[in-house]
Every structure is written in structure tokens, then in C-alpha cells.
Design an enzyme around this catalytic site. Structure first.
Site, PDB file in Angstrom:
ATOM      1  N   ARG A  65      -4.124  -4.263 -11.210  1.00 21.31           N
ATOM      2  CA  ARG A  65      -3.285  -4.964 -13.366  1.00 21.31           C
ATOM      3  C   ARG A  65      -4.987  -5.290 -13.513  1.00 21.31           C
ATOM      4  O   ARG A  65      -4.253  -5.511 -14.772  1.00 21.31           O
ATOM      5  CB  ARG A  65      -1.885  -5.602 -12.551  1.00 21.31           C
ATOM      6  N   ASP A  87       0.980  -5.450  -8.171  1.00 16.53           N
ATOM      7  CA  ASP A  87       2.095  -5.875  -7.422  1.00 16.53           C
ATOM      8  C   ASP A  87       2.880  -6.286  -9.333  1.00 16.53           C
ATOM      9  O   ASP A  87       2.897  -5.964  -9.670  1.00 16.53           O
ATOM     10  CB  ASP A  87       1.590  -7.167  -6.917  1.00 16.53           C
TER      11      ASP A  87
END
Length: 420
Positions: free
Chosen positions: A93, A117
């Protein structure tokens, strides 16, 4: 993928040293692309997320020495392309932090959807809005694509949410925009302040780092810089909770006391005996008591990254505790696996869970669906009777360096099994 086999029921004891802050390492590595000179980062955490970011920099034309060690040397005289390897982007990310440097050096940035996540539930709208306010415009193509052919412009920016990586994206872009930019409703977390410190060492004038209003005098000629990362208080807090869950006696070294205060406050509410002495945080054997309510918050509130771990601690505490993570939907959902271990849980909604303890946990197979809940499930397995298997271990290794060796060093009975 690897599996961690854990024989529970053993009290942990000993000491553990934490490495640099994971959430600082990624934006600092991205910032190295802003200058053509060498940057040296020390006390870098030896985790897979850092390796992925380092390889993204190499894919863009940088030379990176020291991957897998605590010292990285980065130099990027020329950024060779504006589209990082989509496979690497899909694993991290933090790859969104490359937007600002790529727009500054290439005038264009094209990223595949970032991984990590909860990729489907964590948008990058705040990042894109900040960049568009500085003159970037969207390009119609797959993924996320922006261009700023006339360069980034200074701007007055109000962030719709106090996003940590959104603030860091705005900071990295503002550093390259000639003139004064102001970022309001900025995140105040220690790793945001650390990025401000590093940008100052590169030659950018910044005021307000660590507050909700940050002013950046961008466009200066940048030079080489060296920086030692501050210890990771999330990692330190994780080991402290692991000690408390097992009734252990553990000394955690390396995190700043001002960062650990928020951890100490919650542990003390749960009647955990703990003490701060400089960069040393000590947890002693205790009988946990329910906290009544634990709520996450923006810094200096209790960090969402530790809420899964204290939820496991609540299963061993006498009485009911309402755990409320209003920042992220369904972060607690992975912990429903604790019910199969014998925990008394009631999931009220996507943000809240009631945990009633103490309950003896039983070992079982566990799915580490994300980084923080994965470490929380390891903590649960350490407290449980019998054997648990946590997989894939790689999920946890994204943010915790040498987790198997450290567990063994504290007396845990664990074994790593490699497999498909």
C-alpha cells in the site's frame, strides 16, 4: 507460504530490541527519490515491506545498497520511468507514496492499484485530492494515473481526513512545488513528524511537523542526507502486549518514551504492571483486568495498529471490554477466529466488539489475514493450551523483523515450516 507452529502455555521472559519505525521507513525511502544525491538511512527495519519499497526504487532507476540490513544507501541521479512495476505495487500500500516524487521528477505517475492490508476498503482519495490541488490532473487509463506537465504548484490544502499516508503524499509533493504550501488537518503521528525531519535534512524548510497544520517551503535544491530512524513504537507495543498476554516478564528496548505513553496508558488501565525508563519499556507478570472500553483515535490517541493485540489481551482479562476501532471497518473481523479457541466475543458491528474474560484458549489453525491481526493471533496462540498453526507467516513478516528468532529468544516454543 510458511506456517508458524506454536506450542502455547509458556510464559515469555527476556528482552527484545525494536528496529526503526516501519511507517517511517516507507515515506523516507520515497523521499530519497526527490534528490539526485545519496541518502543514507540507518536503523531501518529488516522487514519485507521495506524490501519491496527498495525494489520499487530500483525499478525506477535508483541504486539501493544494503537491502536486508539496517543501513540503506539510496541514490537516484535519474528516474528512468513513471510507471513502477505493478506486481511490486500490488504488494505494498505504501507504494502510493511514490506519486509525489514521480510527479516532481517525471511530470507523470502511473500506479497499479496498491496492495497491502484491506486494499478494497482503504481508498486513496485523500492522496489524489491533495495532488490535484497542486496542479496534477488525472489521466484516463487503468489504475491511477496523474500528470503535471507544468510542474507541481504550491497550494493551500485541507485534507478531508487526517490520513497518515495522505499527509505524507502531500508533504512529498509540496517539497517539490516552488513556493509555500500549507497542509491543514494533517496527521500528527510520529512517523509524519519524522518525514518532516528528513525533508528538512534534505534542504526543505518545514514548520509544524507533528501538528495539524504544516507549512512547506518547497522547490529548494536538495542535497544528500543521513538519518537514523526512531524505534518502532507499534512493534514495541506489540511485544509488550505479547508479554502481558502470556503473563511474562519482558523488557522492550529502542522506542521513544513519548511514543510509548499511549501504550502504557492502556496497559495500566488493564492492570498490567509496566514501566517506562528512557527507551526501555518493562512489562512484569500481572493479572489483567477488563478496561471497560478501549477506543482507537488519531494521534495521540490509541493507535488502530495495536487494537487487534489488546483485543487478545482482553480475552485474558477479568470482565467485559468494549473494543471500538472507528478508523477501519472490519479490522476486528479476523479476530472472530478467537471464538474457535474458546474466547467469548460478540461482534456488535464492523467497528465494535465486546470481549469477556478471562477465558482459557485452545490451540487451533489460524489464518493471518492481515499484518496486525496476524501478530495478534500469534499472541493468542502463545497464551493458548495446545498447539496452533498460524499461516501464512509472511503476512506478519511484512512488519515484524525476525519474528521467529525473537519469539525463541523470549522462550516461546515455535517452529517455522516452509511450504506451498
Amino acid at each position: 507460504m510458511s506456517t508458524l507452529v506454536i506450542e502455547g502455555g509458556h510464559r515469555l521472559s527476556g528482552s527484545v530490541d525494536v528496529e526503526g519505525n516501519k511507517n517511517s521507513a516507507l515515506p523516507l525511502l520515497a523521499a530519497c527519490l526527490l534528490t539526485t544525491e545519496e541518502c543514507v538511512l540507518t536503523n531501518v527495519p529488516r522487514i519485507s515491506d521495506v524490501e519491496v519499497m527498495a525494489r520499487l526504487l530500483m525499478d525506477l532507476g535508483a541504486t539501493v545498497h544494503g537491502i536486508g540490513t539496517t543501513t540503506l544507501r539510496v541514490r537516484c541521479p535519474e528516474v528512468s520511468k513513471d510507471e513502477p512495476d505493478p506486481t511490486l505495487v500490488g504488494r505494498l500500500r505504501g507504494s502510493v507514496l511514490l506519486f509525489g516524487p514521480l510527479l516532481a521528477r517525471r511530470g507523470r505517475a502511473c500506479l497499479a492499484p496498491p496492495g497491502g492490508d484491506f486494499p478494497a476498503r482503504r481508498t486513496i482519495a485523500t492522496h489524489l485530492d491533495a495532488l490535484k490541488s497542486m496542479g496534477a490532473r488525472m489521466i484516463a487509463r487503468e489504475g491511477h494515473a496523474l500528470e503535471a506537465p507544468d510542474g507541481l504548484k504550491p497550494a493551500s490544502i485541507y485534507l478531508y481526513e487526517a490520513s497518515v499516508t495522505g499527509t505524507e503524499t502531500a508533504l512529498l509533493a509540496a517539497a517539490a512545488a516552488p513556493g509555500v504550501s500549507e497542509i491543514r488537518h494533517a496527521a500528527c503521528e510520529p512517523h509524519v513528524a519524522e518525514l518532516c525531519t528528513f525533508l528538512q535534512r534534505l534542504g526543505i524548510e518545514i514548520t509544524g511537523g507533528g501538528t495539524s497544520t504544516i507549512r512547506v517551503h518547497g522547490g529548494a535544491k536538495l542535497h544528500r542526507a543521513e538519518h537514523r530512524l526512531c524505534g518502532d513504537y507499534i512493534e514495541a507495543g506489540s511485544w509488550a502486549v505479547v508479554a502481558a498476554v502470556t503473563g511474562g516478564d519482558v523488557v522492550v528496548k529502542g522506542a521513544r518514551p513519548e511514543d510509548m505513553e499511549v501504550v502504557a496508558a492502556v496497559l495500566r488501565r488493564m492492570s498490567i504492571s509496566c514501566a517506562l525508563d528512557g527507551d526501555t519499556f518493562t512489562v512484569a507478570p500481572s493479572t489483567p483486568q477488563a478496561a471497560g472500553r478501549i477506543t482507537t483515535g488519531l494521534w495521540p490517541g490509541f493507535p488502530s495498529d495495536l487494537v487487534s493485540l489488546v483485543t487478545v489481551l482482553a480475552t485474558q482479562a477479568a470482565g467485559p471490554t468494549l473494543v471500538h476501532d472507528w478508523l477501519y471497518e472490519l479490522r476486528l473481523f479476523a479476530l472472530e477466529q478467537l471464538s474457535g479457541m474458546g474466547a467469548d466475543l460478540f461482534l456488535c458491528d464492523p467497528h465494535r466488539m465486546i470481549v469477556t474474560g478471562p477465558k482459557r484458549l485452545r490451540g487451533r489453525p489460524l489464518d493471518s489475514r492481515d499484518l496486525r491481526s496476524g501478530m495478534a493471533l500469534i499472541a493468542a496462540a502463545l497464551a493458548a493450551d495446545g498447539v496452533s498453526r498460524v499461516a501464512p507467516l509472511e503476512t506478519v513478516e511484512r512488519g515484524y523483523s525476525r519474528v521467529v528468532d525473537r519469539l525463541r529468544g523470549l522462550g516461546a516454543k515455535v517452529d517455522k515450516i516452509d511450504g506451498d
